[in-house]
Design a protein around this motif. Structure first.
Motif, PDB file in Angstrom:
ATOM      1  N   LEU A   1      35.182  44.568  45.165  1.00 36.29           N
ATOM      2  CA  LEU A   1      34.773  43.182  44.959  1.00 36.29           C
ATOM      3  C   LEU A   1      35.955  42.266  45.240  1.00 36.29           C
ATOM      4  CD1 LEU A   1      32.735  41.058  44.054  1.00 36.29           C
ATOM      5  CD2 LEU A   1      33.425  41.494  41.691  1.00 36.29           C
ATOM      6  N   ARG A   2      35.836  41.495  46.296  1.00 30.90           N
ATOM      7  CA  ARG A   2      36.842  40.492  46.622  1.00 30.90           C
ATOM      8  C   ARG A   2      36.326  39.112  46.221  1.00 30.90           C
ATOM      9  NH1 ARG A   2      41.033  41.646  49.726  1.00 30.90           N
ATOM     10  NH2 ARG A   2      41.099  39.506  50.539  1.00 30.90           N
ATOM     11  N   GLY A   3      37.242  38.252  45.845  1.00 31.94           N
ATOM     12  CA  GLY A   3      36.856  36.913  45.432  1.00 31.94           C
ATOM     13  C   GLY A   3      36.061  36.190  46.492  1.00 31.94           C
ATOM     14  N   GLU A   4      36.407  36.410  47.765  1.00 34.06           N
ATOM     15  CA  GLU A   4      35.724  35.713  48.867  1.00 34.06           C
ATOM     16  C   GLU A   4      34.271  36.143  49.001  1.00 34.06           C
ATOM     17  OE1 GLU A   4      36.902  37.415  52.969  1.00 34.06           O
ATOM     18  OE2 GLU A   4      38.471  38.115  51.615  1.00 34.06           O
ATOM     19  N   TYR A   5      33.919  37.341  48.480  1.00 32.54           N
ATOM     20  CA  TYR A   5      32.527  37.793  48.555  1.00 32.54           C
ATOM     21  C   TYR A   5      31.605  36.990  47.647  1.00 32.54           C
ATOM     22  CZ  TYR A   5      34.415  42.229  50.475  1.00 32.54           C
ATOM     23  OH  TYR A   5      35.047  43.192  51.207  1.00 32.54           O
ATOM     24  N   THR A   6      32.155  36.360  46.625  1.00 29.35           N
ATOM     25  CA  THR A   6      31.329  35.795  45.553  1.00 29.35           C
ATOM     26  C   THR A   6      30.807  34.395  45.841  1.00 29.35           C
ATOM     27  OG1 THR A   6      33.234  34.845  44.368  1.00 29.35           O
ATOM     28  CG2 THR A   6      32.669  37.136  43.879  1.00 29.35           C
ATOM     29  N   THR A   7      31.228  33.795  46.955  1.00 26.09           N
ATOM     30  CA  THR A   7      30.768  32.448  47.279  1.00 26.09           C
ATOM     31  C   THR A   7      30.117  32.433  48.659  1.00 26.09           C
ATOM     32  OG1 THR A   7      32.934  31.857  48.218  1.00 26.09           O
ATOM     33  CG2 THR A   7      32.561  31.352  45.890  1.00 26.09           C
ATOM     34  N   GLY A   8      29.141  31.570  48.812  1.00 28.88           N
ATOM     35  CA  GLY A   8      28.435  31.463  50.085  1.00 28.88           C
ATOM     36  C   GLY A   8      26.998  31.050  49.852  1.00 28.88           C
TER      37      GLY A   8
ATOM     38  N   ALA B   1      37.581  38.497  39.919  1.00 29.63           N
ATOM     39  CA  ALA B   1      37.799  38.812  41.331  1.00 29.63           C
ATOM     40  C   ALA B   1      38.348  37.598  42.080  1.00 29.63           C
ATOM     41  CB  ALA B   1      36.497  39.282  41.974  1.00 29.63           C
ATOM     42  N   VAL B   2      37.846  36.416  41.739  1.00 30.37           N
ATOM     43  CA  VAL B   2      38.369  35.205  42.362  1.00 30.37           C
ATOM     44  C   VAL B   2      39.841  35.027  42.002  1.00 30.37           C
ATOM     45  CG1 VAL B   2      38.205  32.684  42.400  1.00 30.37           C
ATOM     46  CG2 VAL B   2      36.130  34.077  42.464  1.00 30.37           C
ATOM     47  N   ARG B   3      40.163  35.270  40.759  1.00 39.73           N
ATOM     48  CA  ARG B   3      41.550  35.120  40.292  1.00 39.73           C
ATOM     49  C   ARG B   3      42.476  36.178  40.884  1.00 39.73           C
ATOM     50  NH1 ARG B   3      42.223  36.770  34.275  1.00 39.73           N
ATOM     51  NH2 ARG B   3      42.098  38.807  35.312  1.00 39.73           N
ATOM     52  N   ASP B   4      42.012  37.437  40.890  1.00 37.14           N
ATOM     53  CA  ASP B   4      42.857  38.566  41.286  1.00 37.14           C
ATOM     54  C   ASP B   4      42.691  38.966  42.753  1.00 37.14           C
ATOM     55  OD1 ASP B   4      43.851  38.774  38.689  1.00 37.14           O
ATOM     56  OD2 ASP B   4      42.249  40.118  38.056  1.00 37.14           O
ATOM     57  N   GLU B   5      41.789  38.323  43.447  1.00 34.85           N
ATOM     58  CA  GLU B   5      41.525  38.538  44.876  1.00 34.85           C
ATOM     59  C   GLU B   5      40.742  39.817  45.170  1.00 34.85           C
ATOM     60  OE1 GLU B   5      45.065  38.249  47.220  1.00 34.85           O
ATOM     61  OE2 GLU B   5      45.340  36.111  46.785  1.00 34.85           O
ATOM     62  N   GLU B   6      41.084  40.928  44.535  1.00 33.30           N
ATOM     63  CA  GLU B   6      40.411  42.186  44.870  1.00 33.30           C
ATOM     64  C   GLU B   6      40.362  43.126  43.661  1.00 33.30           C
ATOM     65  OE1 GLU B   6      40.951  44.151  48.831  1.00 33.30           O
ATOM     66  OE2 GLU B   6      42.018  45.636  47.608  1.00 33.30           O
ATOM     67  N   LEU B   7      39.154  43.617  43.362  1.00 28.72           N
ATOM     68  CA  LEU B   7      38.944  44.560  42.267  1.00 28.72           C
ATOM     69  C   LEU B   7      38.093  45.728  42.758  1.00 28.72           C
ATOM     70  CD1 LEU B   7      37.940  42.014  39.452  1.00 28.72           C
ATOM     71  CD2 LEU B   7      40.206  43.049  39.782  1.00 28.72           C
ATOM     72  N   TYR B   8      38.106  46.822  41.981  1.00 28.99           N
ATOM     73  CA  TYR B   8      37.229  47.963  42.238  1.00 28.99           C
ATOM     74  C   TYR B   8      36.366  48.161  40.993  1.00 28.99           C
ATOM     75  CZ  TYR B   8      40.555  48.555  45.970  1.00 28.99           C
ATOM     76  OH  TYR B   8      41.341  48.315  47.067  1.00 28.99           O
ATOM     77  N   VAL B   9      35.062  48.257  41.211  1.00 34.35           N
ATOM     78  CA  VAL B   9      34.125  48.305  40.092  1.00 34.35           C
ATOM     79  C   VAL B   9      33.271  49.567  40.193  1.00 34.35           C
ATOM     80  CG1 VAL B   9      32.356  47.036  38.814  1.00 34.35           C
ATOM     81  CG2 VAL B   9      34.022  45.772  40.216  1.00 34.35           C
TER      82      VAL B   9
END
Length: 353
Positions: A158-165, A245-253
């Motif tokens: 999960l990357r922060g950029e995935y969460t908007t659009g 994810a937005v704050r940390d840029e990249e997470l694994y869930v």
């Protein structure tokens, strides 16, 4: 005359500015929601759809495991989309002039492009044993359990950029996963069961791209969840993780149900186990940045938890491993794995990093 031209240009600029930012977070987006809410409130009250319940299949299956009728259900989900496309082709483009201006000027159709290919590194996966049925999709991978007709675990980056659009749940239908060896559960198995089709990888994690969001509707990514649970604390946790994810840029869930013999089942065509508990584990691990790695886990009963705080369900990863029998992040360096899995600190994740 000149002043009128300037005013006209400013008006068009203001309209374009509003159209571009109306779907984004911020004061303009809030203003747009308020204005449209005033005009649509009466209609919404009578026609509002439950966002957690996708449309029922257009063609209910009469199949059992392994039968070809599954093809009918899988293809039926695209029937409306195909019909709509054909109708639009026949009638021509009826988009408003403002939509055309917005798309031309602001290039809003570039949402499918992200700076990352979605590959998941080996350290993010639980231990995989011979015979495990591993299903890989574009942005998530899972282990499917045929005996229970739900996944044992689902991993996604999960990357922060995935969460908007602008990707939308829209008319997405839950569809069988053809990659599952003997076919996955069907959406019809959940019909009138009293349980939601609960996403393990949330649709909302991929607002960047319609294709990736649609992919989360495979039935291999779904498990039965109590409605108040799915629409309440589970959704709140998903939303909080997107913020991280937005704050940390990249997470694994890693997400999944706790499976054991003797669970109750639902299903018109298959016996789909109803889990008593669900877990979600989040890992921040970016060794190249020099930042401290962190891990947090949640273990929650599949029941209405209204009024409960999500941090009261924080547990160590060791506890989730004990409950599930799974070995998470088995390819992390041993010293890091042992340290992170023994501790799960809410404060480490909620404080400003």
């Amino acid at each position: 005359m000149k002043s009128n031209r300037i005013i006209l240009i400013l008006i068009f600029f203001a309209i374009g500015y509003l159209l571009y930012y109306k779907d984004k977070a911020g004061p303009i987006g809030d203003f747009w929601k308020t204005v449209t809410g005033v005009f649509n409130s009466k209609d919404n009250n009578s026609k509002e759809k439950n966002p957690y319940k996708a449309p029922e299949p257009d063609n209910e299956a009469t199949a059992t495991k392994g039968q070809s009728q599954y093809e009918d259900v899988a293809t039926a989900t695209n029937k409306k989309e195909k019909q709509n496309t054909e109708e639009n082709t026949d009638k021509g483009d009826n988009s408003s002039i403002f939509d055309k201006i917005k798309d031309k000027v602001f290039d809003t159709d570039t949402q499918e492009n992200t700076s990352d290919n979605g590959d998941i590194p080996d350290f993010a996966f639980p231990a995989i044993n011979r015979g495990d049925e591993i299903i890989k999709h574009k942005n998530y991978t899972l282990r499917y359990e045929e005996d229970y007709e739900v996944p044992a675990w689902v991993v996604h980056k999960l990357r922060g950029e995935y969460t908007t659009g602008h990707a939308s749940r829209g008319d997405n239908q839950f569809i069988p996963d053809r990659q599952v060896k003997d076919n996955s559960a069907l959406s019809g198995d959940y019909s009138n069961s009293g349980y939601d089709r609960g996403h393990m990888v949330p649709a909302g994690d991929f607002k960047c791209c319609q294709e990736l969001m649609t992919e989360t509707f495979y039935m291999s990514n779904i498990a039965p969840q109590v409605p108040d649970f799915n629409r309440g604390i589970w959704e709140n946790i998903e939303s909080r993780i997107r913020g991280w994810a937005v704050r940390d840029e990249e997470l694994y869930v890693v997400t999944g149900p706790v499976l054991k013999k003797g669970l109750p089942t639902i299903g018109r065509y298959n016996n789909v186990a109803v889990p008593e508990y669900f877990y979600k584990i989040v890992l921040f691990h970016q060794p190249k940045t020099g930042k401290k790695s962190r891990m947090i886990a949640f273990l929650l009963p599949n029941e209405s938890l209204q009024g409960k705080r999500m941090n009261s369900f924080v547990v160590s990863v060791d506890e989730v491993e004990k409950a599930t029998g799974l070995d998470f992040f088995s390819k992390l360096p041993a010293d890091i794995q042992i340290k992170l899995e023994a501790n799960s600190s809410w404060s480490e994740w909620t404080k400003i990093q």
